[in-house]
Write a protein that holds these residues in place. Sequence first.
Motif, PDB file in Angstrom:
ATOM      1  N   ALA A   1       3.903  26.383  -9.685  1.00 50.23           N
ATOM      2  CA  ALA A   1       4.712  25.182  -9.354  1.00 50.23           C
ATOM      3  C   ALA A   1       6.064  25.561  -8.860  1.00 50.23           C
ATOM      4  N   ARG A   2       6.813  26.856  -9.102  1.00 50.47           N
ATOM      5  CA  ARG A   2       7.903  27.076  -8.537  1.00 50.47           C
ATOM      6  C   ARG A   2       7.792  27.485  -6.942  1.00 50.47           C
ATOM      7  N   GLU A   3       6.529  28.074  -6.750  1.00 53.55           N
ATOM      8  CA  GLU A   3       6.367  28.619  -5.504  1.00 53.55           C
ATOM      9  C   GLU A   3       6.104  27.167  -4.604  1.00 53.55           C
ATOM     10  N   ARG A   4       5.360  26.247  -5.142  1.00 54.49           N
ATOM     11  CA  ARG A   4       5.454  24.821  -4.522  1.00 54.49           C
ATOM     12  C   ARG A   4       6.650  24.241  -4.179  1.00 54.49           C
TER      13      ARG A   4
ATOM     14  N   ARG B   1       0.867  -1.168  -0.020  1.00 51.12           N
ATOM     15  CA  ARG B   1       0.128  -0.084  -0.170  1.00 51.12           C
ATOM     16  C   ARG B   1       0.862   1.281   0.000  1.00 51.12           C
ATOM     17  N   ASP B   2       1.979   1.296   0.911  1.00 48.10           N
ATOM     18  CA  ASP B   2       2.934   2.593   1.013  1.00 48.10           C
ATOM     19  C   ASP B   2       3.592   2.707  -0.456  1.00 48.10           C
ATOM     20  N   ALA B   3       3.938   1.484  -0.928  1.00 43.49           N
ATOM     21  CA  ALA B   3       4.664   1.749  -2.106  1.00 43.49           C
ATOM     22  C   ALA B   3       3.849   2.191  -3.328  1.00 43.49           C
ATOM     23  N   GLU B   4       2.533   1.904  -3.325  1.00 45.32           N
ATOM     24  CA  GLU B   4       1.652   2.397  -4.234  1.00 45.32           C
ATOM     25  C   GLU B   4       1.087   4.018  -4.099  1.00 45.32           C
ATOM     26  N   VAL B   5       1.300   4.053  -2.687  1.00 46.20           N
ATOM     27  CA  VAL B   5       0.697   5.527  -2.338  1.00 46.20           C
ATOM     28  C   VAL B   5       1.819   6.438  -2.742  1.00 46.20           C
ATOM     29  N   ARG B   6       3.017   5.995  -2.379  1.00 44.89           N
ATOM     30  CA  ARG B   6       4.203   6.900  -2.760  1.00 44.89           C
ATOM     31  C   ARG B   6       4.375   7.271  -4.336  1.00 44.89           C
ATOM     32  N   LYS B   7       4.066   6.154  -4.974  1.00 51.06           N
ATOM     33  CA  LYS B   7       4.319   6.267  -6.497  1.00 51.06           C
ATOM     34  C   LYS B   7       3.184   7.167  -7.077  1.00 51.06           C
ATOM     35  N   ARG B   8       1.976   7.130  -6.513  1.00 44.61           N
ATOM     36  CA  ARG B   8       0.891   7.982  -6.823  1.00 44.61           C
ATOM     37  C   ARG B   8       1.009   9.337  -6.624  1.00 44.61           C
ATOM     38  N   ILE B   9       1.855   9.707  -5.362  1.00 41.55           N
ATOM     39  CA  ILE B   9       2.037  11.069  -4.993  1.00 41.55           C
ATOM     40  C   ILE B   9       3.092  11.614  -5.578  1.00 41.55           C
ATOM     41  N   GLN B  10       4.062  10.820  -6.311  1.00 35.85           N
ATOM     42  CA  GLN B  10       5.167  11.302  -7.007  1.00 35.85           C
ATOM     43  C   GLN B  10       4.481  11.620  -8.544  1.00 35.85           C
ATOM     44  N   ASP B  11       3.583  10.835  -9.001  1.00 35.77           N
ATOM     45  CA  ASP B  11       3.222  11.092 -10.203  1.00 35.77           C
ATOM     46  C   ASP B  11       2.156  12.140 -10.343  1.00 35.77           C
ATOM     47  N   ALA B  12       1.380  12.387  -9.093  1.00 29.76           N
ATOM     48  CA  ALA B  12       0.546  13.514  -9.200  1.00 29.76           C
ATOM     49  C   ALA B  12       1.347  14.831  -8.953  1.00 29.76           C
TER      50      ALA B  12
ATOM     51  N   THR C   1       9.330  13.986   1.168  1.00 29.24           N
ATOM     52  CA  THR C   1       9.377  15.378   0.690  1.00 29.24           C
ATOM     53  C   THR C   1      10.461  15.532  -0.209  1.00 29.24           C
ATOM     54  N   ASN C   2      11.643  14.911  -0.006  1.00 30.68           N
ATOM     55  CA  ASN C   2      12.569  14.847  -1.091  1.00 30.68           C
ATOM     56  C   ASN C   2      12.175  14.488  -2.488  1.00 30.68           C
ATOM     57  N   LYS C   3      11.512  13.328  -2.251  1.00 31.33           N
ATOM     58  CA  LYS C   3      11.034  12.485  -3.662  1.00 31.33           C
ATOM     59  C   LYS C   3       9.947  13.750  -4.365  1.00 31.33           C
ATOM     60  N   ARG C   4       9.080  14.178  -3.496  1.00 28.38           N
ATOM     61  CA  ARG C   4       8.036  15.257  -4.163  1.00 28.38           C
ATOM     62  C   ARG C   4       8.929  16.306  -4.874  1.00 28.38           C
ATOM     63  N   ILE C   5       9.779  16.709  -4.101  1.00 29.30           N
ATOM     64  CA  ILE C   5      10.669  17.735  -4.758  1.00 29.30           C
ATOM     65  C   ILE C   5      11.241  17.570  -5.935  1.00 29.30           C
ATOM     66  N   GLU C   6      12.086  16.324  -6.113  1.00 31.22           N
ATOM     67  CA  GLU C   6      12.328  15.701  -7.167  1.00 31.22           C
ATOM     68  C   GLU C   6      11.402  15.607  -8.460  1.00 31.22           C
ATOM     69  N   CYS C   7      10.137  15.379  -8.073  1.00 27.84           N
ATOM     70  CA  CYS C   7       9.106  15.236  -8.982  1.00 27.84           C
ATOM     71  C   CYS C   7       8.676  16.520  -9.731  1.00 27.84           C
TER      72      CYS C   7
ATOM     73  N   THR D   1      11.582  24.268   1.628  1.00 22.79           N
ATOM     74  CA  THR D   1      11.375  24.838   3.022  1.00 22.79           C
ATOM     75  C   THR D   1      10.972  23.912   4.022  1.00 22.79           C
ATOM     76  N   GLU D   2      10.101  23.176   3.702  1.00 20.75           N
ATOM     77  CA  GLU D   2       9.400  21.999   4.661  1.00 20.75           C
ATOM     78  C   GLU D   2      10.797  20.968   4.894  1.00 20.75           C
ATOM     79  N   ALA D   3      11.546  20.516   3.741  1.00 17.34           N
ATOM     80  CA  ALA D   3      12.811  19.500   3.916  1.00 17.34           C
ATOM     81  C   ALA D   3      13.782  20.215   4.846  1.00 17.34           C
ATOM     82  N   GLU D   4      14.106  21.465   4.740  1.00 16.14           N
ATOM     83  CA  GLU D   4      15.089  22.072   5.712  1.00 16.14           C
ATOM     84  C   GLU D   4      14.673  22.035   7.286  1.00 16.14           C
ATOM     85  N   VAL D   5      13.424  22.349   7.274  1.00 19.93           N
ATOM     86  CA  VAL D   5      12.861  22.290   8.599  1.00 19.93           C
ATOM     87  C   VAL D   5      12.669  20.726   9.075  1.00 19.93           C
ATOM     88  N   LEU D   6      12.623  19.836   8.255  1.00 18.83           N
ATOM     89  CA  LEU D   6      12.646  18.554   8.978  1.00 18.83           C
ATOM     90  C   LEU D   6      14.043  17.827   9.040  1.00 18.83           C
TER      91      LEU D   6
END
Length: 183
Positions: free
Chosen positions: A94-97, A70-81, A137-143, A103-108
């Motif tokens: 998109a650049r603002e996002r 489930r987690d692998a599928e959710v991660r893949k879908r989040i990255q695709d989205a 978060t880093n994977k979302r940044i890459e996507c 910023t969120e990654a730095e805080v973490l």
Amino acid sequence: MAEETILTGDDLMMGPPSPMIPPELASHVLDGIETCSSSLRRLFHCLHVNDIEPFCQDHIILYRRCSEQRDAEVRKRIQDAEKTLALTMPETDARERLAQLKTEAEVLERRMILASGIEGVDGFRQRWSMHGRLYDTNKRIECIASGLESRVKHEPPQEQHSRSWWNWRSGSGSAPKGDVVSN
């Protein structure tokens, strides 16, 4: 089905934790996902009846497998989205996002450093949770960055000639290749 070692509830904390789903993506990401609620319900029932984990090995294994898939599928879908969102929303948004996620990654990362001083099980759980969130978060940044890069590649090139056709005809500019200018 039981493995050679006896699993406990803490063994379910192997690998990254379940991803946190951004509210704006939740409807797209969770559509049709197996939530593992039935296997979790059976595990809790087994723990309630037997009171100790060694008698519930099969249920622990089944829930762990289900939750990992489930987690692998959710991660893949989040990255695709995220990549799709970066392609479809206005570039400034998109650049603002992307900046917001950085910023969120730095805080973490800072919280991870602070959590390294916490000892015991509580410290482990906090570091485990933050590590998973930072990874996601880093994977979302890459996507998003990938979506922005592909957006730039697919945009039509800007017209190189700024002069209009009447300027070429009047002789104030040079004609493009293949055009014949008559005065």
